[in-house]
Scaffold this motif. Structure first.
Motif, PDB file in Angstrom:
ATOM      1  N   LEU A 144       0.827  -1.209   0.000  1.00  0.00           N
ATOM      2  CA  LEU A 144       0.000   0.000   0.000  1.00  0.00           C
ATOM      3  C   LEU A 144       0.864   1.263   0.000  1.00  0.00           C
ATOM      4  O   LEU A 144       0.504   2.275  -0.613  1.00  0.00           O
ATOM      5  CB  LEU A 144      -0.926  -0.006   1.216  1.00  0.00           C
ATOM      6  CG  LEU A 144      -2.062  -1.046   1.172  1.00  0.00           C
ATOM      7  CD1 LEU A 144      -2.797  -1.087   2.500  1.00  0.00           C
ATOM      8  CD2 LEU A 144      -3.039  -0.730   0.042  1.00  0.00           C
ATOM      9  N   SER A 145       2.017   1.212   0.677  1.00  0.00           N
ATOM     10  CA  SER A 145       2.945   2.358   0.686  1.00  0.00           C
ATOM     11  C   SER A 145       3.494   2.613  -0.706  1.00  0.00           C
ATOM     12  O   SER A 145       3.599   3.764  -1.148  1.00  0.00           O
ATOM     13  CB  SER A 145       4.095   2.103   1.674  1.00  0.00           C
ATOM     14  OG  SER A 145       3.618   1.969   2.987  1.00  0.00           O
ATOM     15  N   VAL A 146       3.849   1.528  -1.407  1.00  0.00           N
ATOM     16  CA  VAL A 146       4.348   1.656  -2.783  1.00  0.00           C
ATOM     17  C   VAL A 146       3.273   2.264  -3.670  1.00  0.00           C
ATOM     18  O   VAL A 146       3.543   3.160  -4.481  1.00  0.00           O
ATOM     19  CB  VAL A 146       4.789   0.286  -3.329  1.00  0.00           C
ATOM     20  CG1 VAL A 146       5.064   0.369  -4.829  1.00  0.00           C
ATOM     21  CG2 VAL A 146       6.031  -0.208  -2.599  1.00  0.00           C
ATOM     22  N   LEU A 157       1.177   6.940  -6.694  1.00  0.00           N
ATOM     23  CA  LEU A 157       0.104   7.858  -7.098  1.00  0.00           C
ATOM     24  C   LEU A 157       0.540   9.317  -6.951  1.00  0.00           C
ATOM     25  O   LEU A 157       0.270  10.155  -7.820  1.00  0.00           O
ATOM     26  CB  LEU A 157      -1.146   7.596  -6.250  1.00  0.00           C
ATOM     27  CG  LEU A 157      -1.935   6.318  -6.585  1.00  0.00           C
ATOM     28  CD1 LEU A 157      -3.055   6.108  -5.578  1.00  0.00           C
ATOM     29  CD2 LEU A 157      -2.499   6.392  -8.001  1.00  0.00           C
ATOM     30  N   VAL A 158       1.225   9.626  -5.842  1.00  0.00           N
ATOM     31  CA  VAL A 158       1.699  10.996  -5.632  1.00  0.00           C
ATOM     32  C   VAL A 158       2.777  11.347  -6.663  1.00  0.00           C
ATOM     33  O   VAL A 158       2.770  12.438  -7.259  1.00  0.00           O
ATOM     34  CB  VAL A 158       2.242  11.184  -4.202  1.00  0.00           C
ATOM     35  CG1 VAL A 158       2.834  12.579  -4.031  1.00  0.00           C
ATOM     36  CG2 VAL A 158       1.144  10.951  -3.182  1.00  0.00           C
ATOM     37  N   LEU A 159       3.714  10.412  -6.893  1.00  0.00           N
ATOM     38  CA  LEU A 159       4.769  10.642  -7.880  1.00  0.00           C
ATOM     39  C   LEU A 159       4.197  10.839  -9.275  1.00  0.00           C
ATOM     40  O   LEU A 159       4.653  11.700 -10.037  1.00  0.00           O
ATOM     41  CB  LEU A 159       5.748   9.463  -7.895  1.00  0.00           C
ATOM     42  CG  LEU A 159       6.838   9.444  -6.829  1.00  0.00           C
ATOM     43  CD1 LEU A 159       7.645   8.156  -6.942  1.00  0.00           C
ATOM     44  CD2 LEU A 159       7.759  10.642  -6.957  1.00  0.00           C
ATOM     45  N   ALA A 160       3.208  10.032  -9.627  1.00  0.00           N
ATOM     46  CA  ALA A 160       2.590  10.157 -10.947  1.00  0.00           C
ATOM     47  C   ALA A 160       1.912  11.515 -11.110  1.00  0.00           C
ATOM     48  O   ALA A 160       2.035  12.171 -12.149  1.00  0.00           O
ATOM     49  CB  ALA A 160       1.581   9.028 -11.154  1.00  0.00           C
ATOM     50  N   TRP A 168      10.561  14.315  -2.382  1.00  0.00           N
ATOM     51  CA  TRP A 168      10.441  13.567  -1.130  1.00  0.00           C
ATOM     52  C   TRP A 168       9.699  12.248  -1.324  1.00  0.00           C
ATOM     53  O   TRP A 168      10.074  11.222  -0.746  1.00  0.00           O
ATOM     54  CB  TRP A 168       9.741  14.426  -0.073  1.00  0.00           C
ATOM     55  CG  TRP A 168      10.695  15.348   0.624  1.00  0.00           C
ATOM     56  CD1 TRP A 168      10.780  16.704   0.506  1.00  0.00           C
ATOM     57  CD2 TRP A 168      11.720  14.967   1.544  1.00  0.00           C
ATOM     58  NE1 TRP A 168      11.801  17.197   1.286  1.00  0.00           N
ATOM     59  CE2 TRP A 168      12.398  16.152   1.938  1.00  0.00           C
ATOM     60  CE3 TRP A 168      12.151  13.755   2.066  1.00  0.00           C
ATOM     61  CZ2 TRP A 168      13.455  16.152   2.828  1.00  0.00           C
ATOM     62  CZ3 TRP A 168      13.221  13.743   2.966  1.00  0.00           C
ATOM     63  CH2 TRP A 168      13.846  14.931   3.329  1.00  0.00           C
ATOM     64  N   PHE A 169       8.641  12.263  -2.117  1.00  0.00           N
ATOM     65  CA  PHE A 169       7.923  11.012  -2.353  1.00  0.00           C
ATOM     66  C   PHE A 169       8.727  10.062  -3.236  1.00  0.00           C
ATOM     67  O   PHE A 169       8.511   8.846  -3.186  1.00  0.00           O
ATOM     68  CB  PHE A 169       6.543  11.294  -2.953  1.00  0.00           C
ATOM     69  CG  PHE A 169       5.485  11.495  -1.910  1.00  0.00           C
ATOM     70  CD1 PHE A 169       4.704  10.424  -1.474  1.00  0.00           C
ATOM     71  CD2 PHE A 169       5.277  12.739  -1.342  1.00  0.00           C
ATOM     72  CE1 PHE A 169       3.745  10.604  -0.500  1.00  0.00           C
ATOM     73  CE2 PHE A 169       4.318  12.933  -0.364  1.00  0.00           C
ATOM     74  CZ  PHE A 169       3.547  11.860   0.073  1.00  0.00           C
ATOM     75  N   GLY A 170       9.666  10.617  -4.023  1.00  0.00           N
ATOM     76  CA  GLY A 170      10.578   9.748  -4.770  1.00  0.00           C
ATOM     77  C   GLY A 170      11.461   8.954  -3.817  1.00  0.00           C
ATOM     78  O   GLY A 170      11.705   7.758  -4.017  1.00  0.00           O
ATOM     79  N   ILE A 171      11.923   9.624  -2.759  1.00  0.00           N
ATOM     80  CA  ILE A 171      12.744   8.936  -1.748  1.00  0.00           C
ATOM     81  C   ILE A 171      11.917   7.879  -1.021  1.00  0.00           C
ATOM     82  O   ILE A 171      12.364   6.743  -0.821  1.00  0.00           O
ATOM     83  CB  ILE A 171      13.312   9.961  -0.744  1.00  0.00           C
ATOM     84  CG1 ILE A 171      14.287  10.913  -1.451  1.00  0.00           C
ATOM     85  CG2 ILE A 171      14.021   9.249   0.411  1.00  0.00           C
ATOM     86  CD1 ILE A 171      14.743  12.074  -0.599  1.00  0.00           C
ATOM     87  N   LEU A 172      10.685   8.257  -0.638  1.00  0.00           N
ATOM     88  CA  LEU A 172       9.811   7.302   0.048  1.00  0.00           C
ATOM     89  C   LEU A 172       9.480   6.113  -0.844  1.00  0.00           C
ATOM     90  O   LEU A 172       9.404   4.966  -0.379  1.00  0.00           O
ATOM     91  CB  LEU A 172       8.519   8.007   0.488  1.00  0.00           C
ATOM     92  CG  LEU A 172       8.664   9.097   1.561  1.00  0.00           C
ATOM     93  CD1 LEU A 172       7.322   9.776   1.801  1.00  0.00           C
ATOM     94  CD2 LEU A 172       9.188   8.495   2.866  1.00  0.00           C
ATOM     95  N   PHE A 173       9.302   6.377  -2.127  1.00  0.00           N
ATOM     96  CA  PHE A 173       8.982   5.305  -3.075  1.00  0.00           C
ATOM     97  C   PHE A 173      10.143   4.314  -3.180  1.00  0.00           C
ATOM     98  O   PHE A 173       9.927   3.094  -3.207  1.00  0.00           O
ATOM     99  CB  PHE A 173       8.675   5.896  -4.451  1.00  0.00           C
ATOM    100  CG  PHE A 173       8.320   4.871  -5.495  1.00  0.00           C
ATOM    101  CD1 PHE A 173       7.042   4.328  -5.541  1.00  0.00           C
ATOM    102  CD2 PHE A 173       9.246   4.447  -6.426  1.00  0.00           C
ATOM    103  CE1 PHE A 173       6.698   3.377  -6.501  1.00  0.00           C
ATOM    104  CE2 PHE A 173       8.936   3.496  -7.371  1.00  0.00           C
ATOM    105  CZ  PHE A 173       7.647   2.957  -7.414  1.00  0.00           C
ATOM    106  N   VAL A 174      11.373   4.834  -3.235  1.00  0.00           N
ATOM    107  CA  VAL A 174      12.545   3.961  -3.321  1.00  0.00           C
ATOM    108  C   VAL A 174      12.645   3.075  -2.081  1.00  0.00           C
ATOM    109  O   VAL A 174      12.903   1.866  -2.182  1.00  0.00           O
ATOM    110  CB  VAL A 174      13.833   4.798  -3.491  1.00  0.00           C
ATOM    111  CG1 VAL A 174      15.073   3.919  -3.324  1.00  0.00           C
ATOM    112  CG2 VAL A 174      13.853   5.462  -4.860  1.00  0.00           C
TER     113      VAL A 174
END
Length: 247
Positions: free
Chosen positions: A9-11, A16-19, A40-46
């Motif tokens: 769910l985090s991914v 969705l935010v990154l898109a 920041w969401f790019g870091i969280l996504f990684v």
């Protein structure tokens, strides 16, 4: 609470935010909050993606490797090849990738420049002369308050002898010397690097010393005010090709 559910769910949420922010940036709507959110969401996504890969390593391995032959599946080869083509094309600045990267902005804005820019040469010259005039007056009269209104205290300063320091370290002592002499600054030219940076080139003269010095000031716009963030002075012979104002 299942960790695999949390990671998946985090991914999905980070994606969705990154898109969303990525599309805004692609179509030229990348404001400061949008770009920071995207970063920041790019870091969280990684981070979430790493846990997702760990949790699903067996499945991913099964997708990419044929269990019978042990060879690599074409389902793995195709996306890998596409990623390589895009990475190489973007790195090599292939025209088709450059056009694709700017297609969104062109679709929304057409050939119109980004609002607020670019700076006209008239605006650049006006900003440069106004800032330099304030700087010279404050510098020559030892007006510290006025000086720090146009010079960043953390500005990097390199003098003609090669010594490097910051504004707060160097300028107070130089102001004491300047107050005893009639130094003159002449702006030779000013160039806009982008909407927030201007490079100013000029000549420093002193009636008591026939030798001239060339100087360059880097101006940065912050909070709707222009400040000098870097200063360099040098002998004319050490900067070949730099124009000197005629007298």
């Amino acid at each position: 609470m299942k960790s695999k559910n949390l990671v998946s769910l985090s991914v999905a949420l980070a994606f969705l935010v990154l898109a969303s922010t990525g599309l805004l940036i692609y179509f030229g709507q990348g404001t400061h909050p949008v770009e920071h959110t995207h970063a920041w969401f790019g870091i969280l996504f990684v981070i979430a993606a790493v846990f997702h890969i760990v949790n699903n390593w067996a499945s991913l391995k099964g997708y990419s490797q044929d269990r019978k032959t042990g060879g690599i599946r074409k389902e793995f080869i195709i996306p890998t090849a596409l990623a390589a083509v895009f990475a190489i094309g973007i790195a090599a600045d292939v025209p088709v990738f450059d056009k694709l990267a700017n297609a969104g902005k062109m679709l929304v804005r057409g050939n119109k420049p980004k609002p607020g820019g670019p700076l006209s040469q008239q605006a650049v010259d006006s900003i440069a002369h106004s800032t330099e005039a304030t700087y010279l007056k404050a510098y020559s009269t030892s007006d510290t308050a006025s000086l720090w209104s146009v010079v960043d205290k953390k500005a990097l300063i390199r003098n003609e002898s090669g010594a490097v320091g910051t504004g707060s370290e160097t300028l107070p002592d130089l102001m004491k010397l300047a107050s005893t002499s009639a130094s003159q600054h002449t702006v030779d030219r000013a160039e806009s690097i982008d909407n927030n940076f201007i490079m100013v080139y000029g000549t420093l003269t002193n009636p008591s010393n026939p030798a001239k010095l060339l100087y360059s000031h880097l101006l940065k716009q912050k909070d709707n005010a222009w400040k000098i963030v870097a200063i360099q002075t040098a002998q004319p012979t050490s900067l070949p090709g730099t124009p000197v104002a005629s007298k």
